[in-house]
Design a protein around this motif. Structure first.
Motif, short mmCIF file in Angstrom:
data_model
loop_
_atom_site.label_atom_id
_atom_site.label_comp_id
_atom_site.label_asym_id
_atom_site.label_seq_id
_atom_site.Cartn_x
_atom_site.Cartn_y
_atom_site.Cartn_z
N LEU A 201 6.57 38.01 4.09
CA LEU A 201 7.77 37.19 4.05
C LEU A 201 7.48 35.82 3.45
N ARG B 133 8.57 47.28 -1.93
CA ARG B 133 9.48 47.96 -1.01
C ARG B 133 8.80 48.20 0.33
N ARG C 269 9.10 46.90 4.67
CA ARG C 269 10.20 46.95 5.63
C ARG C 269 11.38 46.12 5.15
N TRP C 270 11.07 44.95 4.60
CA TRP C 270 12.04 44.15 3.87
C TRP C 270 11.47 43.91 2.48
N ALA D 225 5.46 43.90 6.54
CA ALA D 225 6.25 42.95 5.77
C ALA D 225 5.38 41.80 5.28
#
Length: 269
Positions: free
Chosen positions: A115, A32, A34-35, A113
């Protein structure tokens, strides 16, 4: 928040330890951020790390057919540590290397993040970014052409990542001071010649900050655990009320676009 020089300092500190290594596993303790961390990240195995590059404030770990994008957010840090290193609070992700070391991501505020990017350059977070300030695509002519008809202040204009990436609050103030431009002047009312000076100032300020290891910020230490030292060289940032280093007029401070701003009322027009 780490700005471009801090992120570039992190990249330079980490790249020698990860480039050419194999990513053997990924441990995600806290998805969990930021994204939410893509579930496919934790499934990565036996991926050769081709290299580590930077785009704006994103670090892109090239794994051949995909990239891992890392953003440090407000308080994130990366460290290369031995696998047996005890966990600290907020150590959210470990990237396991075949060297027996870990690339460990720590983020107390969880605004950073990690990604999973199948095509980094077309990802919505990266696709519409402006030029890198140290690349040939960035120039005073670019700033001048993009600013025509714009009423926004020049400070807000150069802090817009669609204009040029990585010019955060600290470096915008320093660059505008060196170029002699008032931060609240409308972007569309600045001549091309003055934009040429501003582009050169941005390049100079950022290059010096990178060389010095990034500005010392409360939440940032570089990859080797040492803080940056460029803060000692700042001319206006954080110096409201002190004499201007050029004319000795007291520097003025205030809020500009909800961000602190310091400038010289005599030298900057």
């Amino acid at each position: 928040m780490p700005e471009l020089p801090e992120v570039e300092t992190t990249r330079r500190g980490i790249e020698p330890h990860v480039a050419g290594r194999t990513l053997t596993a990924v441990t995600v303790r806290e998805p969990r951020l930021r994204w939410p961390v893509d579930a496919r990240v934790a499934e990565l195995r036996d991926k050769r790390i081709v290299g580590l590059r930077r785009r704006a404030k994103y670090l892109l770990m090239d794994l051949g057919d995909l990239n891992l994008g890392i953003h440090l957010g407000m308080s994130g840090t990366l460290r290369v540590v031995p696998a047996e290193t005890p966990l600290r609070k907020h150590d959210h992700i470990d990237l396991h290397l075949d060297s027996g070391r870990l690339l460990r991501f720590n983020d107390p505020r969880r605004f950073g993040a990690l990604l999973y990017l199948t095509d980094a350059l077309t990802h919505p977070l990266l696709a519409n970014l402006g030029p890198e300030p140290l690349d040939q695509d960035f120039s005073g002519g670019w700033l001048y052409r993009r600013s025509r008809g714009r009423r926004v202040s020049v400070k807000s204009f150069i802090m817009d990542n669609a204009t040029v990436v990585g010019v955060g609050n600290i470096y915008a103030q320093e660059s505008l001071f060196l170029a002699g431009i008032h931060p609240s002047r409308p972007a569309g009312r600045i001549s091309e010649a003055r934009y040429q000076r501003l582009a050169l100032a941005i390049r100079s300020v950022l290059a010096k900050a990178i060389e010095a290891g990034g500005t010392t910020l409360r939440d940032f230490t570089s990859a080797d655990g040492q803080p940056g030292y460029f803060a000692q060289q700042l001319l206006v940032y954080g110096r409201a009320g002190e004499p201007c280093p050029q004319c000795a007029e007291p520097l003025r401070g205030g809020r500009h676009g909800q961000r602190s701003t310091v400038y010289c009322p005599r030298c900057q027009r």
